[in-house]
Scaffold this motif. Structure first.
Motif, PDB file in Angstrom:
ATOM      1  N   LYS B   2       0.848  -1.176   0.000  1.00 47.30           N
ATOM      2  CA  LYS B   2       0.000   0.000   0.000  1.00 47.30           C
ATOM      3  C   LYS B   2       0.895   1.241   0.000  1.00 47.30           C
ATOM      4  O   LYS B   2       1.899   1.284   0.713  1.00 47.30           O
ATOM      5  N   ILE B   4       0.667   5.562   0.193  1.00 49.69           N
ATOM      6  CA  ILE B   4      -0.025   6.844   0.288  1.00 49.69           C
ATOM      7  C   ILE B   4       0.874   7.862  -0.416  1.00 49.69           C
ATOM      8  O   ILE B   4       2.003   8.101   0.011  1.00 49.69           O
ATOM      9  N   LEU B  30       4.517   7.278   1.299  1.00 55.59           N
ATOM     10  CA  LEU B  30       4.622   6.434   2.491  1.00 55.59           C
ATOM     11  C   LEU B  30       4.260   5.026   2.041  1.00 55.59           C
ATOM     12  O   LEU B  30       3.179   4.806   1.479  1.00 55.59           O
ATOM     13  N   SER B  78       9.522   4.283   4.301  1.00 60.22           N
ATOM     14  CA  SER B  78       8.870   3.034   4.699  1.00 60.22           C
ATOM     15  C   SER B  78       7.889   3.311   5.830  1.00 60.22           C
ATOM     16  O   SER B  78       8.179   4.063   6.759  1.00 60.22           O
ATOM     17  N   GLN B  79       6.696   2.684   5.765  1.00 60.77           N
ATOM     18  CA  GLN B  79       5.636   2.997   6.723  1.00 60.77           C
ATOM     19  C   GLN B  79       4.830   1.732   7.006  1.00 60.77           C
ATOM     20  O   GLN B  79       3.775   1.496   6.409  1.00 60.77           O
ATOM     21  N   THR B  81       3.003   0.963   9.389  1.00 60.65           N
ATOM     22  CA  THR B  81       1.679   1.149  10.026  1.00 60.65           C
ATOM     23  C   THR B  81       0.539   1.146   9.004  1.00 60.65           C
ATOM     24  O   THR B  81      -0.621   1.011   9.388  1.00 60.65           O
ATOM     25  N   LEU B  82       0.872   1.287   7.715  1.00 63.06           N
ATOM     26  CA  LEU B  82      -0.191   1.189   6.702  1.00 63.06           C
ATOM     27  C   LEU B  82      -0.734  -0.230   6.606  1.00 63.06           C
ATOM     28  O   LEU B  82      -1.840  -0.439   6.118  1.00 63.06           O
ATOM     29  N   CYS B  84      -2.179  -2.231   8.630  1.00 59.91           N
ATOM     30  CA  CYS B  84      -2.811  -2.189   9.945  1.00 59.91           C
ATOM     31  C   CYS B  84      -4.152  -2.896   9.900  1.00 59.91           C
ATOM     32  O   CYS B  84      -4.938  -2.701   8.977  1.00 59.91           O
ATOM     33  N   ILE B  85      -4.382  -3.755  10.880  1.00 59.32           N
ATOM     34  CA  ILE B  85      -5.706  -4.337  11.068  1.00 59.32           C
ATOM     35  C   ILE B  85      -6.210  -3.772  12.387  1.00 59.32           C
ATOM     36  O   ILE B  85      -5.496  -3.818  13.396  1.00 59.32           O
ATOM     37  N   PRO B  91      -4.592  -0.653  16.879  1.00 55.95           N
ATOM     38  CA  PRO B  91      -4.013  -1.124  15.625  1.00 55.95           C
ATOM     39  C   PRO B  91      -3.157  -2.362  15.851  1.00 55.95           C
ATOM     40  O   PRO B  91      -2.458  -2.463  16.855  1.00 55.95           O
ATOM     41  N   PHE B  93      -0.324  -4.843  13.806  1.00 52.63           N
ATOM     42  CA  PHE B  93       0.557  -4.752  12.638  1.00 52.63           C
ATOM     43  C   PHE B  93       1.143  -6.102  12.230  1.00 52.63           C
ATOM     44  O   PHE B  93       2.174  -6.146  11.564  1.00 52.63           O
ATOM     45  N   SER B  95       0.202  -8.016  10.021  1.00 52.14           N
ATOM     46  CA  SER B  95       0.209  -8.256   8.570  1.00 52.14           C
ATOM     47  C   SER B  95       1.303  -7.460   7.856  1.00 52.14           C
ATOM     48  O   SER B  95       1.488  -7.605   6.644  1.00 52.14           O
TER      49      SER B  95
END
Lengths: 207, 207
Positions: B2, B4, B30, B78-79, B81-82, B84-85, B91, B93, B95
């Motif tokens: 993913k 952003i 991100l 790099s991020q 936290t995207l 996130c479930i 949150p 992480f 995954s």
């Protein structure tokens, strides 16, 4: 409805030379409303923004505290480009709610957020204006949330929310309940709907 | 995978007091890598970042030019936290691809982006560090893209990409091709995989 939530040390909005909005520690939220969104989507998003645990506690334990727990601020900015369908490499925004409907809806979402928290801690951009949004992303920490009735990753839902969704699905199977109808219904019931939504659609679509 | 993508007037990254990276006009990206991502996801995301038409042309026509068309810059950070479930408001992480695998993969993605464009116009954060990412979002214009093999909104795919996806789905129905296996395969084939990935997982997970 889609929200990009960035945890920030500070954030400001300028229009031309003028700074129109500013927060310290808290969340900068970019909010994209789709043509199919209803009050239910808005309620979900507001609840998540205010309650998501994205801050550490006094002992440094991460993911413990929400923006409300910490008395931090929220800067929310309308962002129709999040409702984007890619046609090859060209973004298409026809799934974004048109500005004349989105503006009163967006304003009502801000009001709901203020009512649920502290009005003075919720800041806004300027709907439809060409802005510079200065975001000091702290971490960085960025979370994307999509409301359940949008194209959703089902893993994002808690068990309770899944049950709720199933119930509402069952209930809404009447013949007149297409999502478009629901959108129109929401708008008709919106007390702000007839108040001036003077956003210039074309310029909002082409910042 | 993913991403952003924020269109920016400028963006910088600081670690402590030191500014480690900076771009002028271009894109701040991100990037969130999931445990299931493979080279195919990376290729898709790199292609989209470089080719998405998010800039206006010389006549002011919006959504006409890509970052490459304009010779603008890309700052990629790099991020995790995207990925996130949400478990209620907390949150989760799990995954996200673990840092020791994500770091070499992320580095290879940056390298591919540099090869496909101009190396000196692709900037980076500092993987796993606690950063302040200063983003001057221009518009604002923010696009979220998810690679096809992730949880995808099928509307985001072009006709060609849908056909491609169907083909690859058919091809990959062998018994050993679970997505986990594919992830491991990718990692084994990655020439950077054995080079030191010294990111501290726990601190990267708790910035």
């Amino acid at each position: 409805m889609k929200a990009i939530i960035q945890r920030v040390t500070k954030a400001t909005v300028t229009v031309g030379e003028e700074q129109i909005s500013s927060i310290g520690r808290g969340l900068c939220v970019l909010l994209g409303i789709s043509v199919e969104d209803t009050q239910r989507d808005a309620d979900y998003i507001v609840r998540k923004i205010l309650n998501l645990r994205l801050f550490e506690d006094a002992n440094g334990r991460a993911w413990s505290k929400s923006v409300m727990d910490q008395d931090f601020e929220v800067l929310c900015v309308s962002q129709f480009t999040l409702q984007c369908i890619l046609k090859g490499n060209k973004p298409d925004f026809h799934s974004a709610m048109p500005a004349e409907l989105a503006q009163p809806f967006y304003n009502s979402i801000l009001e709901n957020m203020r009512s649920a928290y502290k009005p003075e801690l919720i800041k806004d951009g300027q709907f439809g204006a060409y802005m510079q949004v200065h975001i000091q992303n702290d971490g960085p920490v960025t979370i994307e949330i999509t409301s359940p009735s949008g194209p959703t990753d089902p893993k994002q839902l808690s068990k309770q929310e899944k049950q709720q969704q199933r119930k509402e699905k069952t209930r809404s199977k009447g013949p007149s309940e297409s999502s478009r109808d629901k959108g129109a219904q929401r708008y008709r019931q919106d007390p702000n709907a007839s108040s001036g939504a003077e956003g210039d659609v074309s310029s909002e679509r082409e910042p």
